[in-house]
Write a protein that holds these residues in place. Structure first.
Motif: not given
Lengths: 225, 229, 227
Positions: B137-164
């Motif tokens: 909740g205290e994160f800036s928009a950029g930090m939130r985005k980075r965290l979301a990306l880290a989360r996505a890669l943590l899931e070890a996907p074969r296909i990565l979908l990125l919206d903006e």
């Protein structure tokens, strides 16, 4: 099971972190109880006789707050959708959320029941207190299952504050009657041995809805055509 | 569907999605081989997000067929979701959790022990190690985005979908994402990315799909799959 | 269309004959007198409301199972018709109560259950109104199932709740002159209800069609390669 626990732990942690909000549910229940007492006047005898009803209504009214809140955190950043994207299974999701809600509502019991004991000068021993909390817990479980299912749907609506009660309240008439009757028998004696049937009714409601809602949850959260 | 579907990361034919009277997507034929990075280009409302949500199996097609990783979107959602990660406009973050707790929870939900061990490394990679115990909740928009990306890669996907993926990021953040998507693609990952950032997307992707009013209006091959830019 | 019309006409005829018999042919009841004649619409309304709710429950399961929108059309038809019958049921019950017990409302098991039932399914229709198009069918089906499962639970708990105050009316031997109009009306209302359900489903289908814009025509794709 592990997945259910992860989501449940997350919910409980968030409740704890935002305890100011959680506390507002407790306060709401307390205020409701007070208002009922005022509405019925200062006759302690009448108030005492009405205790089970007041308790269950306080539970019922605060449940919608807790349920809406439980899905507000999921809706804020559409986290529910993120959960859907994990190989979690909507059933696990349902049981985690419903357990968290049941637990939270049950935790209201000591506060509200305790307050009722003081306000209405109830003369109850530990067994009766345990009985009251038990009835409360069964009632809370009965509210939590359909409540979680409906809150998952209504949390998507602008009218969620109205939508949840109008869907949930008629549905939980058996829970209301069951818990009120059971509490009444616990408090004022069970001459005809009826307690068991009311507890069975509550249990039946709980079992049926925990099963049915678990199956249906998928259709409440997944997008259709 | 047959053979095509099995070879492709994404296979769509005649795909369409209607919202009420409005077709957000129509006549989409798409063949994305594994290991390809695709840039979805188009103005707002062109259908990019709708397409990504369909591929993520969060939305059901109104018509046509769609297979992701060889799995049919109508019947095998669970299988699709195991192989796909989506970073959308909404980042699916809980404001009350810390960055570390967030990743730990998603790792648990994914169910692999490897993911759980990865948490610290991922935090470090996105430059959030120092902020790991602060609430999202205290994160800036950029930090939130980075965290979301880290989360996505943590899931070890074969296909990565990125919206903006580049929106709300500063320059350093953008470079980080770019480097990252490149590494993911180089290790054989498939990327579908909707973006307004022409320069970065052009550098990252091998193919371009132009969307306009819900339809594919152009396809462009920038370079052969696997070629470094 | 023809089936619907024939059902409606047959239902109407049965209802007219049944009602005529109920009002003028059947003997008045011994204890309640002429007021009892309201039974000839009251009981068939109750039966058919329950039956249509059961249809709705079946349609809801079919709708979730198959995902076909036709089941949702039927579902909304069944629920709406049942809700109307349910509302009539309450009004009739209330009138009957006034005449026999002297009060407009008595916390009788069936009357109370039907009130809760009406609220439950009115809730289903409300939710349906509020839901977005892509979730409407699923949500309606979910709410219908959840509401339907509740009906027996409500019935039993109200019955127990009332058990100290009320003796269940025991079925007396009934004059066949009373049974025939009852059955005629029951079948009449059923046929009318089904015709109505079908009409409502057709309206829903037409609405769906109206909201279905045709696929836009396909544009030409420009292919470019730099490789």
């Amino acid at each position: 099971m592990r997945v259910v626990w992860s989501i449940l732990a997350k919910d409980l942690l968030l409740e704890w972190r935002e305890r100011a909000r959680t506390l507002s549910v407790v306060l709401f229940a307390v205020v409701t109880l007070l208002l009922f007492s005022f509405a019925l006047g200062p006759d302690v005898e009448a108030l005492r006789a009405g205790t089970p009803g007041f308790l269950v209504l306080a539970l019922l009214l605060s449940s919608t707050l807790a349920l809406n809140e439980s899905f507000r955190i999921e809706r804020e950043d559409r986290a529910l959708e993120g959960l859907l994207m994990r190989p979690v299974g909507s059933m696990a999701m349902f049981y985690a959320k419903a357990l968290a809600n049941a637990l939270l509502l049950t935790l209201l019991a000591p506060v509200v029941v305790g307050l009722a004991v003081v306000l209405y000068s109830l003369e109850v021993g530990p067994p009766a207190l345990a009985g009251l909390v038990g009835c409360w817990a069964l009632g809370a479980a009965g509210l939590a299952a359909p409540g979680t299912l409906y809150a998952a749907m209504t949390s998507r609506l602008k009218t969620q504050d109205v939508a949840l009660p109008i869907l949930l309240f008629p549905l939980v008439v058996p829970v209301l009657l069951g818990s009120v009757k059971a509490m009444d028998l616990v408090l004022f004696g069970d001459a005809m041995n009826q307690l068991q049937s009311w507890v069975s009714l509550l249990l039946a409601f709980d079992v049926i809805y925990w099963a049915v809602c678990g199956v249906l949850f998928r259709y409440a959260v997944e997008e259709g055509e | 569907m047959g053979a095509h579907a099995r070879e492709s990361a994404v296979h769509a034919s005649g795909l369409g999605r209607r919202f009420g009277r409005y077709w957000a997507l129509a006549h989409v034929d798409l063949e994305v081989p594994y290991g390809t990075s695709v840039w979805l280009r188009g103005s707002n409302g062109a259908g990019k997000t709708t397409l990504l949500r369909l591929v993520a199996s969060l939305s059901t097609p109104s018509c046509g067929e769609l297979a992701v990783g060889g799995h049919d979107v109508y019947r095998q959602r669970a299988a699709i979701r195991r192989s796909v990660s989506l970073v959308s406009h909404a980042l699916y973050l809980y404001a009350g959790l810390t960055a570390r707790e967030t990743l730990a929870m998603w790792a648990q939900l994914g169910g692999t022990a490897a993911a759980a061990r990865d948490v610290e490394r991922r935090l470090d990679e996105v430059g959030l190690a120092a902020a790991a115990d602060r609430r999202v909740g205290e994160f800036s928009a950029g930090m939130r985005k980075r965290l979301a990306l880290a989360r996505a890669l943590l899931e070890a996907p074969r296909i990565l979908l990125l919206d903006e993926p580049f929106s709300s990021l500063d320059r350093a953040g953008c470079e980080l994402v770019e480097a990252w998507v490149r590494r993911f693609a180089e290790t054989g990952g498939t990327v579908l990315m909707a973006s307004h950032d022409h320069e970065r997307s052009r550098a990252l992707c091998e193919r371009v799909i132009d969307l306009e009013d819900g339809q594919i209006v152009g396809r462009e091959t920038l370079r052969a799959t696997g070629d470094p830019s | 269309m023809n089936v619907r019309r024939s059902l409606a006409i047959a239902g109407l005829l049965l209802l007219v004959v049944g009602t005529y018999m109920g009002l003028f042919v059947a003997p008045p009841e011994r204890h309640m007198g002429e007021v009892q004649r309201i039974m000839y619409v009251h009981v068939p309304s109750a039966w058919n409301a329950m039956l249509l709710y059961t249809f709705a429950f079946g349609f809801a399961i079919a709708s979730l199972w198959s995902g076909k929108p036709e089941w949702d059309d039927r579902l909304v038809g069944a629920v709406e018709v049942a809700v109307v019958l349910n509302a009539l049921l309450l009004v009739q019950g209330s009138i009957w109560g006034r005449a026999t017990w002297g009060v407009w409302w008595d916390w009788d098991v069936r009357l109370t259950t039907s009130l809760v039932m009406l609220l439950l399914f009115a809730g289903v229709l409300t939710l349906r109104r509020m839901a977005s198009a892509e979730r409407r069918a699923q949500w309606s089906a979910v709410a219908t199932i959840v509401a339907f499962v509740d009906v027996p639970l409500v019935y039993y708990c109200v019955r127990w709740w009332r058990s100290l105050h009320q003796i269940q009316s025991s079925p007396e031997t009934v004059d066949p002159a009373m049974v025939i109009p009852l059955r005629l009306n029951a079948i009449g209302i059923l046929l009318l209800g089904v015709a109505w359900l079908m009409a409502r489903a057709a309206i829903e289908k037409a609405r769906r069609r109206r909201d279905e814009a045709p696929l836009p025509s396909r544009v030409i794709v420009k292919e470019t390669a730099h490789a």
